[in-house]
Design a protein around this motif. Structure first.
Motif, PDB file in Angstrom:
ATOM      1  N   GLY A  83       0.809  -1.206   0.000  1.00 26.63           N
ATOM      2  CA  GLY A  83       0.000   0.000   0.000  1.00 26.63           C
ATOM      3  C   GLY A  83       0.841   1.254   0.000  1.00 26.63           C
ATOM      4  O   GLY A  83       2.048   1.220   0.272  1.00 26.63           O
ATOM      5  N   PRO A  84       0.236   2.385  -0.310  1.00 26.45           N
ATOM      6  CA  PRO A  84       0.982   3.648  -0.344  1.00 26.45           C
ATOM      7  C   PRO A  84       1.349   4.138   1.048  1.00 26.45           C
ATOM      8  O   PRO A  84       0.700   3.795   2.044  1.00 26.45           O
ATOM      9  CB  PRO A  84      -0.009   4.603  -1.019  1.00 26.45           C
ATOM     10  CG  PRO A  84      -1.367   4.052  -0.694  1.00 26.45           C
ATOM     11  CD  PRO A  84      -1.190   2.567  -0.644  1.00 26.45           C
ATOM     12  N   VAL A 267       0.919  -4.103 -13.281  1.00 25.12           N
ATOM     13  CA  VAL A 267       0.647  -3.363 -12.047  1.00 25.12           C
ATOM     14  C   VAL A 267       1.748  -3.599 -11.028  1.00 25.12           C
ATOM     15  O   VAL A 267       2.204  -2.683 -10.337  1.00 25.12           O
ATOM     16  CB  VAL A 267      -0.727  -3.772 -11.477  1.00 25.12           C
ATOM     17  CG1 VAL A 267      -0.961  -3.116 -10.124  1.00 25.12           C
ATOM     18  CG2 VAL A 267      -1.831  -3.394 -12.445  1.00 25.12           C
ATOM     19  N   ALA A 268       2.191  -4.836 -10.902  1.00 23.15           N
ATOM     20  CA  ALA A 268       3.202  -5.172  -9.906  1.00 23.15           C
ATOM     21  C   ALA A 268       4.545  -4.520 -10.189  1.00 23.15           C
ATOM     22  O   ALA A 268       5.352  -4.333  -9.274  1.00 23.15           O
ATOM     23  CB  ALA A 268       3.369  -6.687  -9.837  1.00 23.15           C
ATOM     24  N   ALA A 269       4.785  -4.137 -11.434  1.00 23.13           N
ATOM     25  CA  ALA A 269       6.077  -3.536 -11.769  1.00 23.13           C
ATOM     26  C   ALA A 269       6.274  -2.197 -11.078  1.00 23.13           C
ATOM     27  O   ALA A 269       7.411  -1.786 -10.818  1.00 23.13           O
ATOM     28  CB  ALA A 269       6.193  -3.371 -13.280  1.00 23.13           C
ATOM     29  N   GLY A 270       5.198  -1.499 -10.745  1.00 22.54           N
ATOM     30  CA  GLY A 270       5.333  -0.201 -10.101  1.00 22.54           C
ATOM     31  C   GLY A 270       5.274  -0.241  -8.594  1.00 22.54           C
ATOM     32  O   GLY A 270       5.204   0.810  -7.948  1.00 22.54           O
ATOM     33  N   LEU A 271       5.275  -1.438  -7.984  1.00 24.24           N
ATOM     34  CA  LEU A 271       5.173  -1.576  -6.539  1.00 24.24           C
ATOM     35  C   LEU A 271       6.500  -2.028  -5.948  1.00 24.24           C
ATOM     36  O   LEU A 271       7.246  -2.785  -6.565  1.00 24.24           O
ATOM     37  CB  LEU A 271       4.086  -2.607  -6.181  1.00 24.24           C
ATOM     38  CG  LEU A 271       2.650  -2.275  -6.627  1.00 24.24           C
ATOM     39  CD1 LEU A 271       1.725  -3.426  -6.302  1.00 24.24           C
ATOM     40  CD2 LEU A 271       2.151  -0.997  -5.957  1.00 24.24           C
ATOM     41  N   ASP A 272       6.771  -1.533  -4.740  1.00 26.42           N
ATOM     42  CA  ASP A 272       7.986  -1.954  -4.040  1.00 26.42           C
ATOM     43  C   ASP A 272       7.829  -3.339  -3.422  1.00 26.42           C
ATOM     44  O   ASP A 272       8.804  -4.057  -3.236  1.00 26.42           O
ATOM     45  CB  ASP A 272       8.351  -0.939  -2.946  1.00 26.42           C
ATOM     46  CG  ASP A 272       8.681   0.430  -3.535  1.00 26.42           C
ATOM     47  OD1 ASP A 272       9.163   0.472  -4.687  1.00 26.42           O
ATOM     48  OD2 ASP A 272       8.428   1.433  -2.848  1.00 26.42           O
ATOM     49  N   VAL A 273       6.605  -3.704  -3.074  1.00 28.04           N
ATOM     50  CA  VAL A 273       6.327  -4.982  -2.437  1.00 28.04           C
ATOM     51  C   VAL A 273       5.897  -5.983  -3.503  1.00 28.04           C
ATOM     52  O   VAL A 273       5.006  -5.705  -4.305  1.00 28.04           O
ATOM     53  CB  VAL A 273       5.222  -4.835  -1.373  1.00 28.04           C
ATOM     54  CG1 VAL A 273       4.839  -6.190  -0.798  1.00 28.04           C
ATOM     55  CG2 VAL A 273       5.691  -3.915  -0.265  1.00 28.04           C
ATOM     56  N   LYS A 274       6.534  -7.132  -3.515  1.00 28.48           N
ATOM     57  CA  LYS A 274       6.198  -8.185  -4.465  1.00 28.48           C
ATOM     58  C   LYS A 274       5.492  -9.315  -3.730  1.00 28.48           C
ATOM     59  O   LYS A 274       6.018  -9.872  -2.766  1.00 28.48           O
ATOM     60  CB  LYS A 274       7.454  -8.726  -5.150  1.00 28.48           C
ATOM     61  CG  LYS A 274       8.291  -7.650  -5.836  1.00 28.48           C
ATOM     62  CD  LYS A 274       7.516  -6.948  -6.938  1.00 28.48           C
ATOM     63  CE  LYS A 274       8.388  -5.903  -7.641  1.00 28.48           C
ATOM     64  NZ  LYS A 274       7.622  -5.136  -8.654  1.00 28.48           N
ATOM     65  N   LEU A 275       4.290  -9.641  -4.169  1.00 31.96           N
ATOM     66  CA  LEU A 275       3.481 -10.662  -3.518  1.00 31.96           C
ATOM     67  C   LEU A 275       3.411 -11.892  -4.415  1.00 31.96           C
ATOM     68  O   LEU A 275       2.943 -11.820  -5.549  1.00 31.96           O
ATOM     69  CB  LEU A 275       2.076 -10.130  -3.253  1.00 31.96           C
ATOM     70  CG  LEU A 275       1.987  -8.866  -2.381  1.00 31.96           C
ATOM     71  CD1 LEU A 275       0.556  -8.379  -2.304  1.00 31.96           C
ATOM     72  CD2 LEU A 275       2.531  -9.141  -0.988  1.00 31.96           C
ATOM     73  N   TYR A 276       3.873 -13.010  -3.873  1.00 30.72           N
ATOM     74  CA  TYR A 276       3.847 -14.265  -4.601  1.00 30.72           C
ATOM     75  C   TYR A 276       2.953 -15.250  -3.852  1.00 30.72           C
ATOM     76  O   TYR A 276       2.229 -14.876  -2.925  1.00 30.72           O
ATOM     77  CB  TYR A 276       5.261 -14.811  -4.770  1.00 30.72           C
ATOM     78  CG  TYR A 276       6.126 -13.947  -5.654  1.00 30.72           C
ATOM     79  CD1 TYR A 276       6.106 -14.092  -7.039  1.00 30.72           C
ATOM     80  CD2 TYR A 276       6.955 -12.964  -5.105  1.00 30.72           C
ATOM     81  CE1 TYR A 276       6.895 -13.297  -7.859  1.00 30.72           C
ATOM     82  CE2 TYR A 276       7.741 -12.163  -5.913  1.00 30.72           C
ATOM     83  CZ  TYR A 276       7.710 -12.332  -7.293  1.00 30.72           C
ATOM     84  OH  TYR A 276       8.484 -11.537  -8.093  1.00 30.72           O
ATOM     85  N   MET A 277       2.998 -16.510  -4.248  1.00 33.14           N
ATOM     86  CA  MET A 277       2.101 -17.500  -3.671  1.00 33.14           C
ATOM     87  C   MET A 277       2.201 -17.604  -2.149  1.00 33.14           C
ATOM     88  O   MET A 277       1.173 -17.695  -1.467  1.00 33.14           O
ATOM     89  CB  MET A 277       2.353 -18.866  -4.317  1.00 33.14           C
ATOM     90  CG  MET A 277       1.856 -18.958  -5.761  1.00 33.14           C
ATOM     91  SD  MET A 277       0.090 -18.624  -5.925  1.00 33.14           S
ATOM     92  CE  MET A 277      -0.598 -19.937  -4.942  1.00 33.14           C
ATOM     93  N   PRO A 278       3.388 -17.632  -1.527  1.00 28.88           N
ATOM     94  CA  PRO A 278       3.428 -17.712  -0.055  1.00 28.88           C
ATOM     95  C   PRO A 278       2.731 -16.545   0.625  1.00 28.88           C
ATOM     96  O   PRO A 278       2.040 -16.725   1.639  1.00 28.88           O
ATOM     97  CB  PRO A 278       4.933 -17.732   0.250  1.00 28.88           C
ATOM     98  CG  PRO A 278       5.562 -18.286  -0.977  1.00 28.88           C
ATOM     99  CD  PRO A 278       4.736 -17.749  -2.108  1.00 28.88           C
TER     100      PRO A 278
END
Length: 313
Positions: A83-84, A267-278
């Motif tokens: 989130g921002p 969308v994920a390219a512009g975020l600092d947090v990367k969310l994967y399956m875990p």
């Protein structure tokens, strides 16, 4: 000379022979149970794994070998950082869902228990009509009501706020029907008539006679309303999407999926947090914990409440 009486051998209860039919039935049940249990175990194990182990496929069967508490800590840091402005959206979504589920459940109790008592034990002309209206509202799909509710909330300028959603969630016709069945089966009409002869008014009868014997009904209504409010998706989606801070966890899970590189790389390219399956698995498991805790807390009353309507006493 009469033949000696033959003594009958009684096998103890539970010592049935393991014949072919019984073995086949138990085998089928075990296979069906495994079909449900194995995916759940694998999904929970996913929350304890790392993305590197998932991608490499080196965590063994069901990923049990790659489970580690450090992976949970890292996934939690990713969720809380989403989130921002440094994150915090995930915790906010959980809190919003708790507020709506509890507030909506309390309103459902306040409305459903007296309404069920009134339809079960009071005398008024439109009683059958309101019972039919309750059954009709109970079977009506929630998606049908989303657009009319949005137009009404929008007319008062409250779209994006939590309080109108909580008020709407307090409308719980299934709880009214449960209360109606409870008071019809556990509260004899002779008891109500005796209270009236003693000079008690209808409100006093409800609070002094009806309410003390409705613990099971209260537990059932509270449990089912909490579950319905917590898992409600379409109503918060229609009324709360304009305010990112006021979304619920049911919408938030969708937001997390949409921000994952697995599903939306743009969308994920512009975020600092990367969310994967875990991380997604951990978020889903956390979102299920309140339901599990409520179920465990109300289990004793839920088991007793299963007999509501079974025997008229």
């Amino acid at each position: 000379m009469s033949a000696p009486a033959q003594t009958e051998v009684h096998r103890p209860v539970g010592s049935r022979r393991w014949n072919a039919g019984r073995v086949s039935r138990v085998t089928v049940m075990l296979v069906v149970a495994a079909m449900f249990v194995i995916p759940i175990v694998g999904f929970i194990a996913m929350a304890f794994r790392s993305q590197e182990g998932v991608a490499a496929g080196t965590d063994g069967w069901l990923g049990l070998q790659g489970m580690s508490w450090d992976n949970v800590v890292f996934s939690w840091s990713q969720l809380t950082g989403f989130g921002p402005g440094g994150g915090g959206l995930f915790q906010r979504w959980i809190m919003n869902s708790l507020i709506l589920a509890i507030a909506g459940g309390l309103l459902a109790l306040i409305a459903a228990i007296p309404a069920g008592y009134a339809m079960a034990r009071l005398r008024f002309r439109s009683r059958k009509f309101w019972l039919f209206a309750t059954l009709l509202a109970m079977v009506m799909p929630n998606t049908v009501l989303v657009i009319p509710l949005f137009l009404e909330v929008n007319a008062i300028g409250a779209v994006g706020q939590l309080w109108p959603v909580a008020v709407i969630m307090g409308f719980f016709p299934f709880g009214v029907y449960l209360s109606y069945i409870h008071f019809m089966t556990t509260m004899p009409p002779e008891l109500v008539e005796a209270a009236r002869i003693d000079g008690l008014g209808e409100i006093a009868i409800f609070f002094r006679v009806g309410l003390p014997i409705s613990k099971q009904a209260v537990a059932l209504v509270a449990f089912f309303s909490f579950v319905a409010n917590w898992t409600n998706f379409f109503l918060p989606l229609a009324l709360l999407t304009s305010n990112q801070q006021n979304k619920t966890i049911s919408i938030g899970i969708q937001e997390l999926i949409g921000a994952s590189p697995l599903f939306n790389a743009t969308v994920a390219a512009g975020l600092d947090v990367k969310l994967y399956m875990p991380q997604l698995a951990l978020a889903t498991v956390i979102s299920m914990l309140p339901l599990l805790l409520v179920f465990l807390g109300a289990q004793r009353f839920l088991i007793r409440g299963q007999t509501v309507g079974a025997v008229k006493g």
